[in-house]
Write a protein that holds these residues in place. Structure first.
Motif, PDB file in Angstrom:
ATOM      1  N   UNK A 265       0.971  -1.105  -0.042  1.00  0.00           N
ATOM      2  CA  UNK A 265      -0.017  -0.052  -0.033  1.00  0.00           C
ATOM      3  C   UNK A 265       0.846   1.209   0.030  1.00  0.00           C
ATOM      4  N   UNK A 266       0.282   2.292  -0.275  1.00  0.00           N
ATOM      5  CA  UNK A 266       1.188   3.542  -0.274  1.00  0.00           C
ATOM      6  C   UNK A 266       0.258   4.530   0.537  1.00  0.00           C
ATOM      7  N   UNK A 267       0.538   4.351   2.027  1.00  0.00           N
ATOM      8  CA  UNK A 267      -0.127   5.204   2.988  1.00  0.00           C
ATOM      9  C   UNK A 267       1.005   5.760   3.972  1.00  0.00           C
ATOM     10  N   UNK A 268       1.761   4.941   4.269  1.00  0.00           N
ATOM     11  CA  UNK A 268       2.445   5.261   5.473  1.00  0.00           C
ATOM     12  C   UNK A 268       4.171   5.311   5.078  1.00  0.00           C
ATOM     13  N   UNK A 269       4.819   6.090   5.835  1.00  0.00           N
ATOM     14  CA  UNK A 269       6.232   6.054   5.437  1.00  0.00           C
ATOM     15  C   UNK A 269       6.717   4.601   5.410  1.00  0.00           C
ATOM     16  N   UNK A 270       6.443   3.919   6.330  1.00  0.00           N
ATOM     17  CA  UNK A 270       6.924   2.379   6.244  1.00  0.00           C
ATOM     18  C   UNK A 270       6.715   1.601   5.104  1.00  0.00           C
ATOM     19  N   UNK A 271       5.565   1.821   4.538  1.00  0.00           N
ATOM     20  CA  UNK A 271       5.116   1.265   3.210  1.00  0.00           C
ATOM     21  C   UNK A 271       6.054   1.786   1.924  1.00  0.00           C
TER      22      UNK A 271
ATOM     23  N   UNK B 178       6.160  -5.246 -12.426  1.00  0.00           N
ATOM     24  CA  UNK B 178       5.624  -4.234 -11.307  1.00  0.00           C
ATOM     25  C   UNK B 178       4.208  -3.991 -11.740  1.00  0.00           C
ATOM     26  N   UNK B 179       3.177  -4.329 -11.020  1.00  0.00           N
ATOM     27  CA  UNK B 179       1.999  -3.736 -11.379  1.00  0.00           C
ATOM     28  C   UNK B 179       1.426  -3.054 -10.451  1.00  0.00           C
ATOM     29  N   UNK B 180       0.788  -1.884 -10.998  1.00  0.00           N
ATOM     30  CA  UNK B 180       0.228  -0.875 -10.279  1.00  0.00           C
ATOM     31  C   UNK B 180      -1.672  -0.854 -10.177  1.00  0.00           C
ATOM     32  N   UNK B 181      -2.004  -1.316  -9.471  1.00  0.00           N
ATOM     33  CA  UNK B 181      -3.450  -1.311  -9.306  1.00  0.00           C
ATOM     34  C   UNK B 181      -3.995   0.035  -8.716  1.00  0.00           C
ATOM     35  N   UNK B 182      -4.851   0.634  -9.689  1.00  0.00           N
ATOM     36  CA  UNK B 182      -5.349   2.053  -9.440  1.00  0.00           C
ATOM     37  C   UNK B 182      -4.997   3.183 -10.404  1.00  0.00           C
ATOM     38  N   UNK B 183      -5.632   3.442 -11.268  1.00  0.00           N
ATOM     39  CA  UNK B 183      -5.040   4.781 -12.259  1.00  0.00           C
ATOM     40  C   UNK B 183      -5.425   6.200 -11.848  1.00  0.00           C
ATOM     41  N   UNK B 184      -5.553   6.309 -10.396  1.00  0.00           N
ATOM     42  CA  UNK B 184      -5.697   7.559  -9.945  1.00  0.00           C
ATOM     43  C   UNK B 184      -4.423   8.526  -9.618  1.00  0.00           C
ATOM     44  N   UNK B 185      -4.310   9.858  -9.255  1.00  0.00           N
ATOM     45  CA  UNK B 185      -3.153  10.374  -9.167  1.00  0.00           C
ATOM     46  C   UNK B 185      -2.147   9.619  -8.450  1.00  0.00           C
TER      47      UNK B 185
ATOM     48  N   UNK C 119       3.107  -2.318 -15.509  1.00  0.00           N
ATOM     49  CA  UNK C 119       1.547  -2.364 -15.853  1.00  0.00           C
ATOM     50  C   UNK C 119       0.698  -1.664 -14.813  1.00  0.00           C
ATOM     51  N   UNK C 120      -0.418  -0.635 -15.405  1.00  0.00           N
ATOM     52  CA  UNK C 120      -1.250   0.001 -14.675  1.00  0.00           C
ATOM     53  C   UNK C 120      -2.513  -0.531 -14.883  1.00  0.00           C
ATOM     54  N   UNK C 121      -3.043  -0.902 -13.903  1.00  0.00           N
ATOM     55  CA  UNK C 121      -4.463  -1.499 -14.058  1.00  0.00           C
ATOM     56  C   UNK C 121      -5.637  -0.602 -13.341  1.00  0.00           C
TER      57      UNK C 121
ATOM     58  N   UNK D  14      -4.921 -13.450 -16.122  1.00  0.00           N
ATOM     59  CA  UNK D  14      -3.962 -13.688 -15.092  1.00  0.00           C
ATOM     60  C   UNK D  14      -2.564 -12.897 -15.552  1.00  0.00           C
ATOM     61  N   UNK D  15      -1.982 -12.062 -14.433  1.00  0.00           N
ATOM     62  CA  UNK D  15      -0.968 -11.339 -14.653  1.00  0.00           C
ATOM     63  C   UNK D  15       0.224 -11.851 -13.696  1.00  0.00           C
ATOM     64  N   UNK D  16       1.025 -12.558 -14.157  1.00  0.00           N
ATOM     65  CA  UNK D  16       2.315 -12.793 -13.108  1.00  0.00           C
ATOM     66  C   UNK D  16       2.967 -11.315 -12.871  1.00  0.00           C
ATOM     67  N   UNK D  17       3.250 -11.277 -11.601  1.00  0.00           N
ATOM     68  CA  UNK D  17       4.347 -10.289 -11.129  1.00  0.00           C
ATOM     69  C   UNK D  17       5.213 -10.376 -10.100  1.00  0.00           C
ATOM     70  N   UNK D  18       6.002  -9.560  -9.820  1.00  0.00           N
ATOM     71  CA  UNK D  18       6.954  -9.434  -8.785  1.00  0.00           C
ATOM     72  C   UNK D  18       6.746  -8.683  -7.679  1.00  0.00           C
ATOM     73  N   UNK D  19       6.190  -7.542  -7.848  1.00  0.00           N
ATOM     74  CA  UNK D  19       5.683  -6.621  -6.918  1.00  0.00           C
ATOM     75  C   UNK D  19       4.544  -5.972  -7.299  1.00  0.00           C
ATOM     76  N   UNK D  20       3.365  -5.906  -6.469  1.00  0.00           N
ATOM     77  CA  UNK D  20       2.157  -5.395  -6.823  1.00  0.00           C
ATOM     78  C   UNK D  20       1.903  -4.281  -5.761  1.00  0.00           C
ATOM     79  N   UNK D  21       1.613  -3.024  -6.012  1.00  0.00           N
ATOM     80  CA  UNK D  21       1.041  -2.007  -5.386  1.00  0.00           C
ATOM     81  C   UNK D  21      -0.399  -1.667  -5.616  1.00  0.00           C
ATOM     82  N   UNK D  22      -0.897  -1.628  -4.434  1.00  0.00           N
ATOM     83  CA  UNK D  22      -2.545  -1.278  -4.358  1.00  0.00           C
ATOM     84  C   UNK D  22      -2.904   0.181  -4.017  1.00  0.00           C
TER      85      UNK D  22
END
Length: 466
Positions: A74-80, A111-118, A149-151, A206-214
């Motif tokens: 996730x992209x919410x905290x510094x630890x993330x 690398x997959x990014x789920x969400x096409x917002x800002x 990839x941006x989903x 199906x999308x194989x991935x190494x890292x996915x960010x939600x």
């Protein structure tokens, strides 16, 4: 936590702890320490309050999609952010091992990014720059295998921006070989692949991935959801407040930022009270002069009136009434004609966006209100409320939109500023830099941030694992 002191002024204390329950009836906040590992236990304590401000933000909304909590970042905290950077470097390190086959290397570097917002778009752009500008030189054997990839479940990315910005972002992503999948919904996330459904065809891919960010929006924190049930707001997406940022049903509790939303009062609900206050002569008719005298209070209490006036390109409230009725200046309006003039106003109501810009203005507003509370109690005159009796001691909160930015990587950004002004390119990125630096809390942090930017330009981004 702030306590007043008549001699030295307000005394503020900071305690690093996690709130897990709010007891509105007893005016207590129940907390537990975040240093459980060092203490050997999680110490719990409670804090009494006279006024409580809830500003805990929100958490990422998973929409109950299976596997998201366990397998995505996730992209919410510094630890993330720290975990994400370590994982990116780990993916490159693993893919560089001679024992890893070609297919596994491609999966690790997808690398997959789920969400096409800002947030999702900015992260994808920064990830591309990090991989191309910095990691490609350190891992030359696998640099050509990197894929981003941006989903996005919607029809296009950056759907809250102007279409010109959306088109430019798509073109830039195409040039940077960032794959954008619009109309794709994530239905499941496993350890090594993401299952998506194409909305148009219903086909599962199906999308194989190494890292996915939600990065698909926000949801309420668990203890806020429990608090909402406690105060009779169980089915809302956020804490409902009035225009003074007070939580509905709790006069001593305020809420700001992503955890709250303003429940704007509708004009048509108060139409009779508005008319009676404007009709000072009690004739049952409203003259243009009566309307002019009350217009300021109406626009302040119901901002949708001002929005509607601007949309109709009318100079004032009287013009709105004449436009709806089509009569001369001397026309007097009864309650039915008055309702007709305002019948379309409530359709202009909009919820405030969940952005730092909104939260910062709300924080400044509440600070000003609390600082002037004693003065306002002595002199309670304020804007008309048009419901109940009397006046409120503070002006209602009004959000001023100063524009929004979308950094797109490669030292380019897009901006949508007030007045329908769209700016795109390198100059916009430098404008973003200047605004970002100006919003820091002190000159120390401004200098540190600008120093970090300078290091990046000269030496590149830090690729060490912290």
């Amino acid at each position: 936590m702030c306590t007043p002191d008549l001699q030295t002024g307000p005394r503020c204390e900071f305690r690093e702890a996690e709130c897990y329950k709010i007891d509105a009836a007893k005016k207590k906040v129940h907390c537990k320490t975040t240093q459980a590992a060092s203490l050997g236990r999680a110490e719990e304590f409670s804090v009494d309050y006279d006024y409580l401000v809830i500003a805990v933000g929100a958490r990422s909304n998973t929409f109950n999609t299976p596997g998201v909590e366990e397998n995505t970042y996730f992209l919410k905290e510094v630890e993330d952010a720290q975990r994400i950077r370590r994982t990116i470097v780990n993916c490159f390190e693993t893919a560089s091992l001679p024992s890893v086959n070609e297919d596994e290397k491609r999966r690790m570097l997808h690398f997959v990014v789920v969400g096409g917002g800002p947030t999702g778009v900015e992260f994808a752009a920064e990830l591309h720059d990090f991989a191309v500008d910095d990691l490609a030189g350190l891992y030359p054997s696998v640099k050509d295998l990197v894929k981003i990839t941006v989903v996005e479940a919607g029809d296009h990315i950056l759907n809250m921006f102007d279409k010109r910005i959306t088109a430019f972002a798509l073109q830039k992503f195409q040039r940077d070989n960032i794959d954008v999948k619009t109309g794709w919904m994530v239905v499941k996330v496993s350890e090594k692949d993401i299952s998506t459904k194409e909305r148009a065809t219903g086909k599962v891919v199906s999308l194989p991935y190494g890292m996915a960010v939600w990065s698909t929006g926000i949801g309420m924190r668990p203890f806020i959801m429990e608090f909402m049930k406690q105060i009779g707001q169980p089915n809302r997406r956020a804490l409902a407040t009035d225009e003074w940022l007070r939580v509905e049903g709790c006069d001593s509790i305020y809420a700001v930022g992503d955890c709250a939303t303003i429940n704007q009062r509708k004009v048509m609900e108060d139409i009779s009270a508005i008319f009676s206050k404007a009709d000072k002569s009690n004739t049952g008719k409203l003259s243009a002069l009566d309307a002019k005298e009350v217009v300021k209070d109406i626009c302040e209490r119901y901002p949708q009136v001002e929005i509607h006036l601007k949309k109709k390109k009318l100079s004032n409230f009287v013009d709105l009434m004449k436009n709806a009725d089509g009569e001369d200046d001397g026309t007097q309006l009864d309650i039915e004609k008055f309702k007709s003039a305002l019948s379309e106003v409530d359709s202009q109501m909009k919820n405030l966006p969940a952005t730092a810009q909104v939260a910062a203005q709300q924080g400044e507003y509440l600070a000003d209100c609390f600082n002037r509370m004693e003065q306002c109690e002595r002199y309670p005159e304020g804007p008309l409320r048009f419901r109940g009796s009397g006046r409120h001691r503070f002006h209602p909160f009004r959000y001023k939109h100063f524009g929004q930015f979308a950094p797109l990587g490669g030292e380019q950004a897009a901006a949508q500023l007030p007045g329908d002004w769209v700016s795109i390119g390198r100059s916009t990125q430098w404008l973003w830099y200047s605004i970002y630096a100006s919003k820091q809390v002190s000159w120390r942090t401004r200098i540190l941030v600008m120093f970090d930017w300078g290091k990046k330009f000269i030496f590149g981004r830090d690729s060490s694992r912290i």
